[in-house]
Design an enzyme around this catalytic site. Structure first.
Site, PDB file in Angstrom:
ATOM      1  CG  HIS A 160      16.123   1.106  -1.745  1.00 52.17           C
ATOM      2  ND1 HIS A 160      15.461   2.339  -1.103  1.00 52.17           N
ATOM      3  CD2 HIS A 160      15.131   0.551  -2.203  1.00 52.17           C
ATOM      4  CE1 HIS A 160      14.191   2.423  -1.132  1.00 52.17           C
ATOM      5  NE2 HIS A 160      14.026   1.283  -2.077  1.00 52.17           N
TER       6      HIS A 160
ATOM      7  CB  CYS B  14      -0.856  -0.081   1.221  1.00 52.03           C
ATOM      8  SG  CYS B  14      -0.028   0.011   2.779  1.00 52.03           S
TER       9      CYS B  14
END
Length: 419
Positions: free
Chosen positions: A95, A49
């Site tokens: 990352h 989301c």
């Protein structure tokens, strides 16, 4: 070959754009295979989301992925070009590890993201879009995320109101499997509370709301019971946990109602959390001996302290991630040397076999075995050393003294050998 990570998240893109770039589990295989047909090759997609990220080998260009996204999702907005990020090489690995460890999440340290990252890998593997590069990357990412979880306290302390409320309930009742929870209200916070309670194995859930249809809609998600607010006195006596969050201007639960329930429970304790402002539960309820009543202010204190704890853990996690990045890059460098080592070994073995064949032939013709062995050793040594010594002489003649130093290290020559 290293990695490219391209994506958008809650910090860079609007909800509307994140919705356009979201991929459901049912859409994932088709999307991955379409990306592969578009020339991206190895590819994996993480879709939650709060983010959509695409991982591919660094030989793939960011423009290639952006073009595919625009075509596949038929984007008419130029918004993507101004809000995506693209990380390559060790920054991409770093990352991915930060994402998997929960350091890049909206809620610092949230645990669900590691499972979502594992699902991302599983979808890509099942779709046939994972090769050796992505496989190795994901295995290192998972290993480092596990270290962060086990070696730091990043995920141990709740930093949301809903999770903090359930965590307090666990402190009062060590095993929620025997307890019934009454949730007053049917908004987002109560829905999160219900989710956390279910994950902890609570026995049953009752949802009370001003509108029965909304209560039933939420209760059905958790196999619970829906009631109206006025029915609370009828169920309170069989309730162990009460968590309330409504927009009511007046208290919903008073001291008298709770006293009656405690008598029926034979003074078995009730745990209550009032998240609402204004309060849903009368302040005087907290005066009752068998009630543990907490307010939103109590939870905020817990959350702030826990957030500080997570931030300290995040600093420790950053060190673990840096170690992981360096370990992965070291592994890549080792792999890069493999082809050179194999080629040199093949060359040496070819020379060995040639000289051995000559020696065996000499033995069959009756030559002296000792002389044959000495000739074998001398010829093999000369041929193995011919190439390196020629290059070393040429380096010295060209004044390339740094190459001489590397040669000494490569050939394991110390000062004693050189004198």
């Amino acid at each position: 070959m290293t990695l490219l990570a391209l994506g958008i998240n809650h910090n860079t893109a609007s909800v509307s754009l994140r919705e356009q770039l979201a991929f459901s589990p049912e859409q994932m295989e088709s999307a991955l295979q379409d990306a592969q047909r578009a020339g991206i090759g190895e590819v994996a997609i993480l879709s939650t989301c709060n983010r959509t990220e695409i991982y591919a080998p660094s030989a793939v260009q960011p423009e290639q992925i952006l073009e595919w996204l625009h075509q596949y999702r038929q984007l008419s907005t130029p918004e993507l070009s101004s809000c995506y990020y693209a990380k390559q090489g060790d920054q991409a690995i770093n990352h991915m590890m930060r994402v998997a460890a929960g350091l890049d999440s909206l809620v610092l340290g949230e645990p669900q993201i590691l499972g979502q990252m594992k699902a991302c890998y599983a979808h890509a593997k099942e779709s046939g879009t994972v090769g050796s590069t992505l496989h190795d990357v994901f295995q290192q990412v998972f290993a480092i995320a596990k270290r962060v979880r086990t070696e730091t306290t990043i995920g141990q302390n709740p930093v949301s109101v809903a999770y903090a409320a359930v965590s307090l309930a666990q402190q009062i009742f060590s095993d929620l499997k025997q307890d019934t929870a009454l949730l007053i209200g049917a908004g987002e916070t109560i829905e999160l509370v219900a989710k956390h309670l279910q994950e902890q194995g609570v026995k049953s859930i009752i949802v009370a709301n001003r509108t029965l249809s909304r209560a039933a809609e939420l209760a059905d998600q958790f196999a619970g019971q829906a009631i109206l607010l006025e029915e609370i006195p009828d169920v309170l006596a069989r309730t162990d946990i009460v968590i309330s969050s409504t927009a009511s201007p007046l208290p919903i639960l008073g001291k008298g109602t709770v006293e009656q329930a405690l008598k029926q429970r034979k003074h078995k304790p009730i745990f209550m959390v009032d998240i609402a402002v204004p309060r849903d539960i009368e302040e005087q309820v907290g005066e009752l001996a068998d009630v543990y009543l907490y307010t939103v202010d109590d939870l905020r204190g817990v959350i702030q302290e826990n957030l500080r704890s997570r931030q300290e853990a995040a600093e420790q996690a950053t060190g673990i991630i840096e170690e992981g990045v360096q370990a992965y890059l070291h592994g890549l460098r080792v792999q890069d040397s493999a082809s050179t080592i194999k080629a040199y070994r093949r060359k040496a073995e070819k020379l060995r076999d040639q000289e051995l064949d000559k020696a065996l032939h000499s033995l069959t013709t009756g030559s002296d075995p000792e002389q044959v062995l000495r000739l074998l050793a001398r010829n093999l040594t000369n041929k193995l050393l011919h190439g390196p010594t020629t290059k070393i002489r040429q380096a010295s003649a060209d004044g390339r003294m740094e190459l001489l130093g590397w040669s000494q290290e490569l050939l394991d020559l110390d000062e004693q050998d050189l004198n």
